[in-house]
Motif scaffolding. Sequence first.
Motif, short mmCIF file in Angstrom:
data_model
loop_
_atom_site.label_atom_id
_atom_site.label_comp_id
_atom_site.label_asym_id
_atom_site.label_seq_id
_atom_site.Cartn_x
_atom_site.Cartn_y
_atom_site.Cartn_z
N GLU A 192 0.63 20.90 -23.04
CA GLU A 192 0.99 22.14 -22.34
C GLU A 192 -0.07 23.20 -22.62
N LEU A 193 -0.55 23.83 -21.56
CA LEU A 193 -1.58 24.86 -21.67
C LEU A 193 -1.02 26.19 -21.22
N LYS A 194 -1.29 27.21 -22.02
CA LYS A 194 -0.91 28.57 -21.67
C LYS A 194 -2.16 29.43 -21.72
N MET A 195 -2.43 30.17 -20.64
CA MET A 195 -3.63 31.01 -20.57
C MET A 195 -3.31 32.36 -19.96
N SER A 220 -0.69 25.62 -8.83
CA SER A 220 -0.77 24.77 -10.02
C SER A 220 -1.79 25.30 -11.02
N PHE A 221 -2.41 26.43 -10.70
CA PHE A 221 -3.40 27.07 -11.58
C PHE A 221 -2.79 28.23 -12.37
N ASP A 222 -1.49 28.39 -12.27
CA ASP A 222 -0.81 29.48 -12.98
C ASP A 222 -0.35 28.97 -14.35
N PHE A 223 -1.13 29.27 -15.37
CA PHE A 223 -0.82 28.86 -16.74
C PHE A 223 -0.29 30.02 -17.57
N ARG A 224 0.04 31.13 -16.94
CA ARG A 224 0.41 32.32 -17.70
C ARG A 224 1.67 32.13 -18.54
N SER A 225 2.60 31.33 -18.04
CA SER A 225 3.82 31.05 -18.80
C SER A 225 3.80 29.65 -19.41
N GLY A 226 2.69 28.95 -19.22
CA GLY A 226 2.55 27.59 -19.73
C GLY A 226 2.92 26.55 -18.70
N ARG A 227 2.11 25.49 -18.61
CA ARG A 227 2.43 24.35 -17.76
C ARG A 227 1.68 23.14 -18.27
N LYS A 228 2.15 21.96 -17.91
CA LYS A 228 1.51 20.73 -18.37
C LYS A 228 0.31 20.37 -17.49
N ILE A 229 -0.67 19.75 -18.11
CA ILE A 229 -1.89 19.36 -17.40
C ILE A 229 -1.59 18.39 -16.27
N ILE A 230 -0.56 17.60 -16.42
CA ILE A 230 -0.21 16.60 -15.40
C ILE A 230 0.09 17.26 -14.05
N GLN A 259 -5.23 35.81 -28.57
CA GLN A 259 -4.56 34.52 -28.41
C GLN A 259 -4.42 34.17 -26.93
N GLU A 260 -5.54 34.29 -26.22
CA GLU A 260 -5.50 34.18 -24.75
C GLU A 260 -5.37 32.75 -24.24
N ILE A 261 -5.62 31.76 -25.10
CA ILE A 261 -5.51 30.35 -24.69
C ILE A 261 -4.72 29.60 -25.75
N GLU A 262 -3.68 28.88 -25.33
CA GLU A 262 -2.88 28.08 -26.26
C GLU A 262 -2.68 26.69 -25.66
N LEU A 263 -2.97 25.67 -26.46
CA LEU A 263 -2.80 24.28 -26.04
C LEU A 263 -1.87 23.60 -27.04
N THR A 264 -0.83 22.92 -26.54
CA THR A 264 0.19 22.34 -27.42
C THR A 264 0.47 20.89 -27.03
N ASP A 265 0.60 20.05 -28.05
CA ASP A 265 1.10 18.69 -27.85
C ASP A 265 2.47 18.60 -28.52
#
Length: 344
Positions: A192-195, A220-230, A259-265
């Motif tokens: 999950e990516l949040k930007m 699908s380019f809206d990562f502001r609230s977080g979304r999965k790369i898939i 903390q403008e970019i967050e990537l989570t597994d």
Amino acid sequence: MLIKKEKFGELNGQVVDAYTLKTEQLEMTCINYGCIITELLAPDANGQFENVVLGFDTIEEYVEHSPYFGAVIGRISGRIKHASFELDGVTYPLVKNDGDNHLHGGTKGFDKVIWDVETFDSENKIVFTYTSPDMEEGFPGELKTTVSYTLVGDKLEISYEATTTKRTLVNLTNHTYFNLTGDLKRDILNHELKMKSSKFLELGEDLLPTGQQVDVEGTSFDFRSGRKIIDGTQTNDPQNILAGKGYDHPFMLDENSQQEIELTDEESGRKLVIETTEPCVVLYAGNMMDDSFAIRGVESQKHLGLCLETQGPPDAIHHPEFPQTTLDEGEVYQSKTTYQFTTK
């Protein structure tokens, strides 16, 4: 502290060395060929340390197979349209290494040179230096470049500096492919990516920015609230399809050093937080990777890693509306990006 320096291999008669830095929360190994980060060990939610980046164990594999794994990209990251640009009325033709375009500094970009090295044990720091001659790969000016890797607790700090003898272009980044599952257990599609980014740069058929900044709202380019790369592989958005059914796009950042970019597994519990001084980040989700080689025993495949390349906008020289990537004589190019590895 610097815990190890050892020979990694030889290239054209020159020795390539590997350097390992370590804190209680991180361990990083890098080489002086391309400033490549070959391994980065970070703990999962259970405290298990595993490698979270794509890389090889031999110099021969980097030369033969690497799609810029872990390397510093320069003098310019991304593509330059028609492999030429104009500065002060002078047109500079560049090496064409991506069809009709110039990509990532050319056939011998900063990722393919052996850098000089200094280590600072007390600061847990390694400093790479390289002087690019005037007109190397077509770029004007002698460019003196310094890249520093510093480990502080659970953070890796990458700092860049450069000076030139003539007005030129500079846009440096690090091209590490991250996979937070640890030791490449799974692909990155469920990361999950949040930007903090409300606009991305539209790409044309040549994967170069058209100049249009597109609002991410409802895409699908809206990562502001977080979304999965898939999500980018399952949409019919023409921009995702163009990039090989995924992401290979520059995003304009709304904030810096916040903390403008967050990537989570989710499964491993690992989280990567990126802060940068740069105006843009290129998200590349490994859409073009193939199965023609192995990465430490794991077959390469699409989406095995993703890149978050903090930088100025690609091809900015042809888009005056973008933040520019020119550097004048007497100026100092400075950039910093911090990667913090935590657990949820």
